[in-house]
Design an enzyme around this catalytic site. Sequence first.
Site, mmCIF file in Angstrom:
data_model
loop_
_atom_site.group_PDB
_atom_site.id
_atom_site.type_symbol
_atom_site.label_atom_id
_atom_site.label_comp_id
_atom_site.label_asym_id
_atom_site.label_seq_id
_atom_site.Cartn_x
_atom_site.Cartn_y
_atom_site.Cartn_z
ATOM 1 N N SER A 178 0.870 -1.174 0.000
ATOM 2 C CA SER A 178 0.000 0.000 0.000
ATOM 3 C C SER A 178 0.907 1.223 0.000
ATOM 4 O O SER A 178 1.691 1.404 0.940
ATOM 5 C CB SER A 178 -0.882 -0.028 1.256
ATOM 6 N N GLU A 179 0.832 2.046 -1.064
ATOM 7 C CA GLU A 179 1.910 3.031 -1.226
ATOM 8 C C GLU A 179 1.944 4.119 -0.159
ATOM 9 O O GLU A 179 2.940 4.804 -0.013
ATOM 10 C CB GLU A 179 1.942 3.633 -2.627
ATOM 11 N N ASN A 180 0.867 4.269 0.621
ATOM 12 C CA ASN A 180 0.937 5.235 1.717
ATOM 13 C C ASN A 180 1.817 4.741 2.863
ATOM 14 O O ASN A 180 2.132 5.516 3.760
ATOM 15 C CB ASN A 180 -0.463 5.581 2.228
#
Lengths: 218, 218
Positions: B46-48
């Site tokens: 999850s890129e966050n």
Amino acid sequence: MAGIQDGMTVMVGGFLGTGTPEILIDALVEKGVKHLTVIANDGGLPASVTGTTDRGVAKLLSAGMIDHIIASHVGMNPIIGKGMNDGTLKCTLVPQGSLAEKIRAAGAGLGGVLTPTGVGTIIADGKETLTIEGKEYLLELPLHADYALCRASICDKFGNFSCYKATKNFNHVMAMAADTVILGAEKVVEIGEVDVDTFTTAGVYVNYIVGGEQPWQI
Amino acid sequence: MADLKMRIAKRAAKEFKDGDIANLGIGLPTMVANCLPEGVTIVLHSENGFTGLLGAPEKGQEDVDVINSGGAYVTYAPYGNFFGSEESFSIIRGGHVDATVLGAMEVDEKGNIANWIIPGKMVAGMGGAMDLVVGARKVIVAMLHTQKGAHKILKKCTLPLTAVGVVDMIITEMGVMEVTPEGIVLKELHPDYTLDDIKAATGCELIVSPDLKPMEEE
């Protein structure tokens, strides 16, 4: 917040409000400065999305305090698109990974970073490119701020801090990259009270600590 | 329409092997996680800021510190790991993500992709998309073949690019295509369509693979 003046550049940690120090944002809104340049991942969440109140950077936008926002994603907050259209707000979009590295570069004393991201796109317009071992890279310059508003899940009174789970986001790099760093913390402990390995960011970056940060209420 | 999207997601899911690290875009690509063949578990990034992304929590069980890149509350696996944006994108650009599945507004025969901006329309920003397509080892575009009849697979993209020459594979309801130095090669054709159908729905030359197979449903 006394030192934050009209026209300054302020970094705000977090991602769509998660990991953003709401008590510091609230204090800044209360102080009411204008013409800020804000560096943040996004424009926060407007009340229309949260169903309750504005969250994070959205509060500064709603209060008309920002002239220029430097961010990677602004689609969740329609105020930004509206401000861009009527010319009251300037928005500079930076790929999220480049944004993190530009901020880190400023904090780490680097003259910039070379990234393959954005090569051949409009993001490369006006930027220098370098070819290294046959691959093209874009030179992304450092991003520095007068102030950084960061959020900690826990910190000690020296300023060492950690952000739990998905609240980390930009908080660590922003703490490195501003002249003055203010930390909004959920929990503040005495120096030596908890294991030294609790903390992931060095307190040397932090200038002020404000306790009382609350978990977001759904 | 929902059936067609499910067909695409199911086919994209077959591209993964057990243990792959993947980043899935919002919408159709997210459905891939629920379509994996038996015995295949993938680690979602999850890129966050974490790996080990899992589905939504039960109502009332939300952890307000755990969101995905769309801002929704999610859960994480016991092997999950949380990190800041600087490390999240190091994982992406550094080639530690095996594959990304994402949608596109346009793709062309050079593997260029446009999926972040339509000039003149409300600007959302690229978020992590530019880094992701440059950094992931394999870029799979999963989308409907046309936009209400208008070509999306083109000789040359007309919209501002997200990245140059990065797309490896295109999966649509009509078939499976690979981007090669010679152009786009049709590897699989869905039995509902003829070669003429898919050629008419494509805005560039389709090279038909000598060992063209039917696109498998299950």
